[in-house]
Design a protein around this motif. Structure first.
Motif, mmCIF file in Angstrom:
data_model
loop_
_atom_site.group_PDB
_atom_site.id
_atom_site.type_symbol
_atom_site.label_atom_id
_atom_site.label_comp_id
_atom_site.label_asym_id
_atom_site.label_seq_id
_atom_site.Cartn_x
_atom_site.Cartn_y
_atom_site.Cartn_z
ATOM 1 N N LEU A 246 28.552 38.420 28.716
ATOM 2 C CA LEU A 246 28.486 37.037 27.874
ATOM 3 C C LEU A 246 27.865 37.025 26.957
ATOM 4 C CD1 LEU A 246 28.899 33.744 29.046
ATOM 5 C CD2 LEU A 246 27.228 33.725 30.897
ATOM 6 N N MET B 248 35.304 32.252 34.716
ATOM 7 C CA MET B 248 34.895 30.995 33.695
ATOM 8 C C MET B 248 34.855 29.829 33.676
ATOM 9 S SD MET B 248 33.549 33.223 31.553
ATOM 10 C CE MET B 248 33.991 31.953 29.764
ATOM 11 N N GLN B 249 35.896 28.911 34.741
ATOM 12 C CA GLN B 249 36.779 27.715 34.511
ATOM 13 C C GLN B 249 35.289 26.948 34.842
ATOM 14 O OE1 GLN B 249 40.007 27.656 36.418
ATOM 15 N NE2 GLN B 249 41.563 28.593 35.215
ATOM 16 N N GLY C 34 33.819 41.428 30.063
ATOM 17 C CA GLY C 34 32.250 40.750 31.059
ATOM 18 C C GLY C 34 31.030 40.090 30.258
ATOM 19 N N ASP D 189 36.490 39.614 25.725
ATOM 20 C CA ASP D 189 37.054 39.558 26.755
ATOM 21 C C ASP D 189 38.686 38.719 25.602
ATOM 22 O OD1 ASP D 189 36.153 40.607 28.511
ATOM 23 O OD2 ASP D 189 36.644 39.350 29.686
ATOM 24 N N PHE E 137 32.609 28.048 35.469
ATOM 25 C CA PHE E 137 30.838 28.248 34.638
ATOM 26 C C PHE E 137 31.135 27.401 33.340
ATOM 27 C CE2 PHE E 137 29.286 29.893 30.002
ATOM 28 C CZ PHE E 137 28.058 29.597 30.414
ATOM 29 N N ARG E 138 32.267 26.894 32.777
ATOM 30 C CA ARG E 138 32.476 25.618 31.680
ATOM 31 C C ARG E 138 32.815 24.396 32.328
ATOM 32 N NH1 ARG E 138 36.717 29.664 29.849
ATOM 33 N NH2 ARG E 138 35.906 31.464 28.183
ATOM 34 N N TYR F 159 22.424 36.227 35.925
ATOM 35 C CA TYR F 159 22.772 37.539 35.359
ATOM 36 C C TYR F 159 22.035 38.097 35.592
ATOM 37 C CZ TYR F 159 19.498 35.649 31.915
ATOM 38 O OH TYR F 159 18.037 34.732 31.263
ATOM 39 N N ALA G 275 30.931 36.868 39.657
ATOM 40 C CA ALA G 275 31.899 37.098 37.791
ATOM 41 C C ALA G 275 33.069 37.572 38.000
ATOM 42 C CB ALA G 275 30.751 37.475 37.315
ATOM 43 N N TYR H 201 30.912 32.028 25.979
ATOM 44 C CA TYR H 201 31.651 33.081 25.890
ATOM 45 C C TYR H 201 31.636 33.770 26.179
ATOM 46 C CZ TYR H 201 30.462 33.634 21.210
ATOM 47 O OH TYR H 201 29.781 34.232 19.691
ATOM 48 N N LEU H 202 33.183 35.081 26.240
ATOM 49 C CA LEU H 202 33.137 36.619 26.831
ATOM 50 C C LEU H 202 33.778 36.980 25.479
ATOM 51 C CD1 LEU H 202 34.210 36.540 30.378
ATOM 52 C CD2 LEU H 202 32.547 36.621 29.503
#
Length: 584
Positions: free
Chosen positions: A132, A165-166, A130, A298, A168-169, A275, A159, A294-295
């Protein structure tokens, strides 16, 4: 009776065997050094794009009474440092300290991106998921723990949500599209309008400085001043009115494009990422100031490969940021490629003509031999000497002459040189002059290697000397000419010293070739991979952050030279097969 003869001595080692061993050892050592250097550059250059694991480290307090603190960092180096004994402290002994070099990012918080930590001061270490790695427009990367994503629609995505993440992108992609649209307007449409405005205003200034325009009885008249800038304007009043109308029209276009860009900028920064750092400090960043995230903890192997390819691609195609220590190096790649091609196009015909005259036309004697000696000596002149000559002759003399002949209006009105300043044309000419001896020598050798029978056969068939050279000798010598060109390209592409005074800059605002007429701008300054390595490696305020960029840029410079040389080698091999009668 015993025979009267003696046996020859036992044969020893063949004469020269030791020299063969010494030669083979020397070649082996040279190859090991070359491939070792290339391996170091390759490993360190590729490592700059590979996603590194983020560690959550708890550090012991520096003094009693303080609390331990936590930070997020990537371990970039594990080393042992020798600490000598302190003579001022009794009982102090020399010892070795094992320490980590950590990349912490967030320069605005920690003051620097890298720091060294004694391994014994790390009380706890883990690699939780998790975390970033956030690449930003300014300030470099940041290693953070995302908390939530606040969208412009008012929706808040924590988060911990699987959709984080989807979303966020998607938000980052939207900001990237807006950024590219704004850049296209600023550099394309607005840039073109600014160029046309500058030309129109230059014409207006030239007329105003040349003619005294007055208004009498409702009629405007123009009288020629002393020492005018222009004299060939038939109707200066009407021409000035047309130019003012043109400026007004261009200003209207400028306002229109500026409004479009402002409308797009108003759509930026609506999404915010919240964050925290390792110490729990809560921070926010609008996503228009972010580039990628990116993570790493993960990701599996193939996921890290995807991030690696993404980083490598954008390093090649993006513009530099953060004093060239972040972003990409596309302008440097493009400038190096164009300069090398231009240098090759300039040096090849001059070198071939010079070699052809020396070999085929000049009467062999003391004078020609002296010329050859001078040509060979030119190959040993330091490159900075060629740079100083290029600055004095090409830039100041030749460029100043061109300005006086063709750009006299701009010179007289604004006193701004066009070709009378450093640019890619003068840098290419300087390098062409520096590599000219290589092309002349290799071309002469190629011409002398053409079999004499081909010459005699051509002359016997009634061909003139020029026809024989043009249709028989030069085509047969082309593989040798290409060999000289390959050597010239390899040397010219890596030179830096002459370029520093003839055209290269730290950051070029525009490329030498673009979509703005006349499309090829030989007077512009340019970026170069070699100078980029020097600038980042020796002029950067943060040497640790610049080190990965140095290795990556060096690797790309080597690859660019290899690709151009391989292309020339393939052309040479095709020519060698076509003209098999040549010795080359």
């Amino acid at each position: 009776m015993k025979p009267d003869f003696t046996l020859p001595p036992a044969p020893g080692r063949p004469l020269g065997e030791a020299n063969i061993w010494i030669t083979s050892i020397g070649i082996s050592v040279g190859l090991i050094m070359i491939f070792g250097l290339l391996g170091i550059i390759l490993v360190n250059g590729m490592e700059a794009f590979w996603p590194k694991t983020i560690h959550e480290l708890t550090l012991s307090p520096a003094a009693e009474g303080e609390k331990p603190y936590t930070l997020y960092a990537s371990i970039t180096k594990d080393q042992t440092r020798h600490v000598p004994a302190d003579p001022t402290q009794p009982g102090s002994t020399a010892r070795d300290i094992r320490e980590y070099q950590l990349f912490t990012g967030s320069k605005e918080t920690y003051g620097q991106s890298y720091r060294y930590v004694d391994v014994h001061n790390i009380s706890a270490s883990s690699t939780p998921q998790g975390l970033l790695c956030l690449e930003r427009m300014e300030g470099g990367k940041a290693l953070v723990k995302p908390l939530e994503l606040q969208l412009a629609s008012g929706e808040t995505i924590p988060a911990s949500s699987p959709e984080f993440m989807q979303a966020f992108r998607r938000a980052l992609d939207h900001e990237t599209e807006l950024r590219e649209e704004i850049k296209a307007i600023d550099t394309g449409k607005i840039g073109t309008v600014n160029t046309r405005l500058a030309d129109a205003r230059l014409d207006i200034k030239a007329i105003e400085r040349s003619y005294d325009i007055r208004e009498e009885n409702g009629t405007r008249t123009a009288a020629l001043k002393q020492n005018p800038v222009v004299r060939d304007v038939d109707h200066p009043v009407e021409e000035l009115a047309k130019l003012n109308e043109k400026v007004a029209r261009l200003n209207a276009e400028y306002e229109q494009y500026t409004a479009e860009a402002s409308k797009l900028r108003a759509q930026q920064g609506r999404d915010t990422l919240v964050y925290s750092l390792g110490d729990g400090e809560r921070k926010e960043i609008s996503l228009d100031k972010a580039v990628y995230g990116y993570l790493p903890n993960d990701l599996g192997f193939f996921g890290k490969c995807g991030v690696f390819l993404h980083n490598l691609y954008h390093f090649i195609v993006d513009d530099p940021r953060e004093a060239n220590t972040e972003g990409g190096i596309f302008p440097a790649i493009f400038g190096t490629f164009i300069m090398t091609l231009l240098m090759s196009a300039l040096v090849t015909p001059v070198g071939v003509i010079g070699a052809t005259y020396l070999r085929e036309y000049a009467k062999q004697g003391t004078l020609v031999q002296a010329v050859r000696i001078c040509v060979n000596n030119l190959a040993g002149v330091p490159s900075i000497v060629f740079g100083v000559f290029g600055l004095g002759f090409f830039v100041y003399y030749l460029g100043g002459t061109i300005d006086e002949l063709f750009y006299w209006k701009k010179l007289a009105v604004d006193n701004t040189p066009t070709f009378g300043t450093s640019g890619i044309l003068w840098a290419s000419l300087t390098l062409a002059l520096m590599t000219l001896p290589v092309v002349i020598v290799s071309t002469e050798e190629a011409l002398s290697a053409v079999p004499r029978g081909l010459r005699e056969a051509a002359l016997a068939c009634g061909a003139s000397k020029w026809q024989m050279i043009k249709r028989i000798i030069l085509p047969s010598a082309l593989p040798g000419v290409m060999t000289g060109l390959i050597l010239a390209m390899a040397r010219g592409a890596g030179e830096v010293a002459p370029l520093m005074v003839t055209g290269v800059v730290k950051l070029a605002p525009s490329l030498p070739i673009d979509g703005e007429g006349p499309f090829i701008h030989l007077e512009r300054k340019f970026m170069h991979l070699g100078f980029h390595i020097y600038d980042v490696g020796f002029q950067s305020p943060d040497s640790d952050a610049a080190q990965p960029m140095v290795f990556a840029t060096t690797l790309l410079l080597i690859l660019l030279v290899v690709v151009m040389n391989l292309t020339a080698i393939l052309i040479r091999n095709r020519l060698r097969k076509k003209y098999a009668a040549s010795s080359f």
